[in-house]
Design an enzyme around this catalytic site. Structure first.
Site, PDB file in Angstrom:
ATOM      1  N   LYS A  50       0.807  -1.201   0.000  1.00  0.00           N
ATOM      2  CA  LYS A  50       0.000   0.000   0.000  1.00  0.00           C
ATOM      3  C   LYS A  50       0.844   1.256   0.000  1.00  0.00           C
ATOM      4  CE  LYS A  50      -2.864  -2.462   3.282  1.00  0.00           C
ATOM      5  NZ  LYS A  50      -2.720  -2.766   4.701  1.00  0.00           N
ATOM      6  N   ASP A 107       7.149   3.290  -2.995  1.00  0.00           N
ATOM      7  CA  ASP A 107       7.506   4.334  -2.036  1.00  0.00           C
ATOM      8  C   ASP A 107       8.972   4.224  -1.656  1.00  0.00           C
ATOM      9  OD1 ASP A 107       6.739   1.907  -0.948  1.00  0.00           O
ATOM     10  OD2 ASP A 107       6.246   2.727   1.001  1.00  0.00           O
ATOM     11  N   ASP A 110      14.395  -0.781  -0.694  1.00  0.00           N
ATOM     12  CA  ASP A 110      15.144  -1.070   0.526  1.00  0.00           C
ATOM     13  C   ASP A 110      16.093  -2.236   0.228  1.00  0.00           C
ATOM     14  OD1 ASP A 110      15.823  -1.355   3.183  1.00  0.00           O
ATOM     15  OD2 ASP A 110      13.807  -1.569   3.948  1.00  0.00           O
ATOM     16  N   VAL A 160      11.451   5.021   8.134  1.00  0.00           N
ATOM     17  CA  VAL A 160      10.683   6.238   7.863  1.00  0.00           C
ATOM     18  C   VAL A 160       9.186   5.954   7.778  1.00  0.00           C
ATOM     19  CG1 VAL A 160      12.504   7.598   6.784  1.00  0.00           C
ATOM     20  CG2 VAL A 160      11.224   5.981   5.392  1.00  0.00           C
TER      21      VAL A 160
HETATM   22  C1  PRP Z   1       7.609  -1.732   1.673  1.00  0.00           C
HETATM   23  C2  PRP Z   1       7.657  -0.872   0.418  1.00  0.00           C
HETATM   24  C3  PRP Z   1       8.148  -1.825  -0.618  1.00  0.00           C
HETATM   25  C4  PRP Z   1       8.994  -2.793   0.153  1.00  0.00           C
HETATM   26  C5  PRP Z   1      10.426  -2.433  -0.100  1.00  0.00           C
HETATM   27  O1  PRP Z   1       6.401  -2.418   1.681  1.00  0.00           O
HETATM   28  O2  PRP Z   1       6.408  -0.352   0.109  1.00  0.00           O
HETATM   29  O3  PRP Z   1       7.089  -2.518  -1.253  1.00  0.00           O
HETATM   30  O4  PRP Z   1       8.688  -2.632   1.540  1.00  0.00           O
HETATM   31  O5  PRP Z   1      11.243  -3.263   0.658  1.00  0.00           O
HETATM   32  P1  PRP Z   1      12.329  -4.211   0.017  1.00  0.00           P
HETATM   33  O6  PRP Z   1      13.111  -3.404  -0.973  1.00  0.00           O
HETATM   34  O7  PRP Z   1      13.162  -4.580   1.227  1.00  0.00           O
HETATM   35  O8  PRP Z   1      11.656  -5.396  -0.577  1.00  0.00           O
HETATM   36  P2  PRP Z   1       5.792  -3.077   2.990  1.00  0.00           P
HETATM   37  O9  PRP Z   1       6.121  -4.540   3.024  1.00  0.00           O
HETATM   38  O10 PRP Z   1       6.220  -2.293   4.197  1.00  0.00           O
HETATM   39  O11 PRP Z   1       4.238  -2.967   2.736  1.00  0.00           O
HETATM   40  P3  PRP Z   1       3.350  -1.641   2.535  1.00  0.00           P
HETATM   41  O12 PRP Z   1       3.737  -1.045   1.203  1.00  0.00           O
HETATM   42  O13 PRP Z   1       1.955  -2.146   2.549  1.00  0.00           O
HETATM   43  O14 PRP Z   1       3.656  -0.705   3.679  1.00  0.00           O
END
Ligand code: PRP
Length: 186
Positions: A50, A107, A110, A160
């Site tokens: 999301k 967003d 990582d 963040v």
């Molecule tokens: C976050 C972000 C990416 C992912 C990046 O999603 O939105 O999709 O982590 O991380 P990575 O590069 O280590 O794979 P999250 O799992 O927190 O879900 P969300 O978008 O619903 O907050």
């Protein structure tokens, strides 16, 4: 139902890492760059739910070429578990992408495991092109070799929240990108 939401208010304003004006300026620049790169063509923005929802909605409005959008959702294990590399598609795109210009919108980039999985998966459907727009890039944390063609800001290894990003599903609605927990900014 996933983790129960905690509704306790934040005790203090978390430190702002990137404020709303800086975000708006940078998103406008990224939109202009995409306009130039795809002049005369159309793009499909593919948002990763999301966290990317707010970035995608602003980026889409900064783009003037023909643009549609769609969303995918992937499994969200704890980051510890995710480092196994096991990412699973929970919701696929609604429409075929063959011969389309796709921009995956995230967003945050990582470890890169999510995007490397998504790029691999979408490439099997033969898009005309596939690029990545990530509002934030945390290169220190990278485990999979993946790059974003459009990056808003490169940031150090802080956790963040805000502008779509959460802590246990909270704080996505903060207009600025903030460091959490607040002590981490010291
Ligand atoms: C976050 C972000 C990416 C992912 C990046 O999603 O939105 O999709 O982590 O991380 P990575 O590069 O280590 O794979 P999250 O799992 O927190 O879900 P969300 O978008 O619903 O907050």
């Amino acid at each position: 139902m996933a983790t129960p939401l905690r509704h306790a208010p934040l005790q203090m304003q978390p430190p702002v890492l990137i404020d709303r004006d800086a975000i708006a300026r940078r998103v406008a620049e990224l939109g202009a760059e995409i306009d130039r790169d795809y002049a005369g063509q159309s793009v499909l923005l593919a948002g990763v739910l999301k966290g990317a929802a707010i970035f995608l909605s602003d980026l889409a409005r900064a783009i003037t070429i023909e643009c549609t959008f769609d969303f995918v959702a992937v499994s969200s294990y704890g980051k510890g578990t995710r480092s196994s590399g096991a990412v699973k598609m929970l919701k696929d795109l609604d429409h075929p992408i063959e011969d389309r210009n796709i921009i995956l919108v995230e967003d945050i980039l990582d470890t890169g495991l999510t995007l490397s999985f998504l790029k691999r998966t979408l490439m099997q459907h033969h898009p005309r092109s596939l690029r990545v727009a990530a509002l934030l890039d945390k290169p220190e944390r990278r485990m999979a070799s993946v790059k974003a063609e459009y990056v808003g800001f490169t940031i150090p290894n802080h956790f963040v929240i805000g502008y779509g990003m959460d802590y246990a599903e909270r704080f996505r609605n903060l207009p600025d990108i903030c460091v959490f927990p607040p002590e981490a900014a010291d």
